[in-house]
Design a protein around this motif. Structure first.
Motif, mmCIF file in Angstrom:
data_model
loop_
_atom_site.group_PDB
_atom_site.id
_atom_site.type_symbol
_atom_site.label_atom_id
_atom_site.label_comp_id
_atom_site.label_asym_id
_atom_site.label_seq_id
_atom_site.Cartn_x
_atom_site.Cartn_y
_atom_site.Cartn_z
ATOM 1 N N ARG A 20 12.087 -9.918 6.261
ATOM 2 C CA ARG A 20 12.017 -11.360 6.107
ATOM 3 C C ARG A 20 10.629 -11.715 5.599
ATOM 4 N NH1 ARG A 20 16.931 -11.849 5.884
ATOM 5 N NH2 ARG A 20 18.171 -11.902 7.769
ATOM 6 N N SER A 21 10.596 -12.577 4.628
ATOM 7 C CA SER A 21 9.324 -12.978 4.055
ATOM 8 C C SER A 21 8.698 -14.080 4.905
ATOM 9 C CB SER A 21 9.531 -13.490 2.631
ATOM 10 O OG SER A 21 8.335 -13.996 2.115
ATOM 11 N N ASN A 22 7.375 -14.081 4.979
ATOM 12 C CA ASN A 22 6.696 -15.138 5.706
ATOM 13 C C ASN A 22 6.213 -16.238 4.759
ATOM 14 O OD1 ASN A 22 4.716 -13.765 4.417
ATOM 15 N ND2 ASN A 22 3.415 -13.433 6.205
ATOM 16 N N VAL A 23 6.635 -16.172 3.510
ATOM 17 C CA VAL A 23 6.258 -17.180 2.524
ATOM 18 C C VAL A 23 7.404 -18.171 2.406
ATOM 19 C CG1 VAL A 23 5.635 -17.598 0.125
ATOM 20 C CG2 VAL A 23 4.871 -15.511 1.262
ATOM 21 N N THR A 24 7.145 -19.419 2.678
ATOM 22 C CA THR A 24 8.195 -20.435 2.582
ATOM 23 C C THR A 24 8.256 -20.967 1.157
ATOM 24 O OG1 THR A 24 6.664 -22.175 3.218
ATOM 25 C CG2 THR A 24 7.933 -21.141 4.981
ATOM 26 N N PRO A 25 9.451 -21.162 0.646
ATOM 27 C CA PRO A 25 9.569 -21.707 -0.711
ATOM 28 C C PRO A 25 9.146 -23.170 -0.734
ATOM 29 C CG PRO A 25 11.720 -21.498 0.287
ATOM 30 C CD PRO A 25 10.742 -20.878 1.235
#
Length: 79
Positions: A20-25
């Motif tokens: 899971r990426s910790n960068v929010t779109p």
């Protein structure tokens, strides 16, 4: 032909599904009034097209009333 003896590492595929990426779109831009009006007009045009095709198509699908007349032979007219 020789066979490959070493195991093929498929563990990276299973790990990729858990990542899971910790960068929010960035948040989505709201549609402008012109875009909303355009979408509404396109929707109304499509709905009017369906309604019109149904309105004009139903008489073509109904059985004709003129085919129910019994035709008389010419010999019966000359009695």
């Amino acid at each position: 032909m020789f066979r490959r003896r070493e195991p093929v590492p498929f563990a990276f595929i299973a790990e990729a599904e858990k990542f899971r990426s910790n960068v929010t779109p960035p948040p989505r831009e709201r549609a402008s009034r012109g875009q909303l009006l355009g979408r509404v007009l396109v929707g109304l045009t499509v709905a009017a097209g369906f309604a019109g095709s149904l309105l004009f198509g139903l008489p073509a699908l109904s059985p004709e009333q003129a085919t129910h007349h019994v035709q008389q032979s010419e010999a019966a007219d000359h009695r």
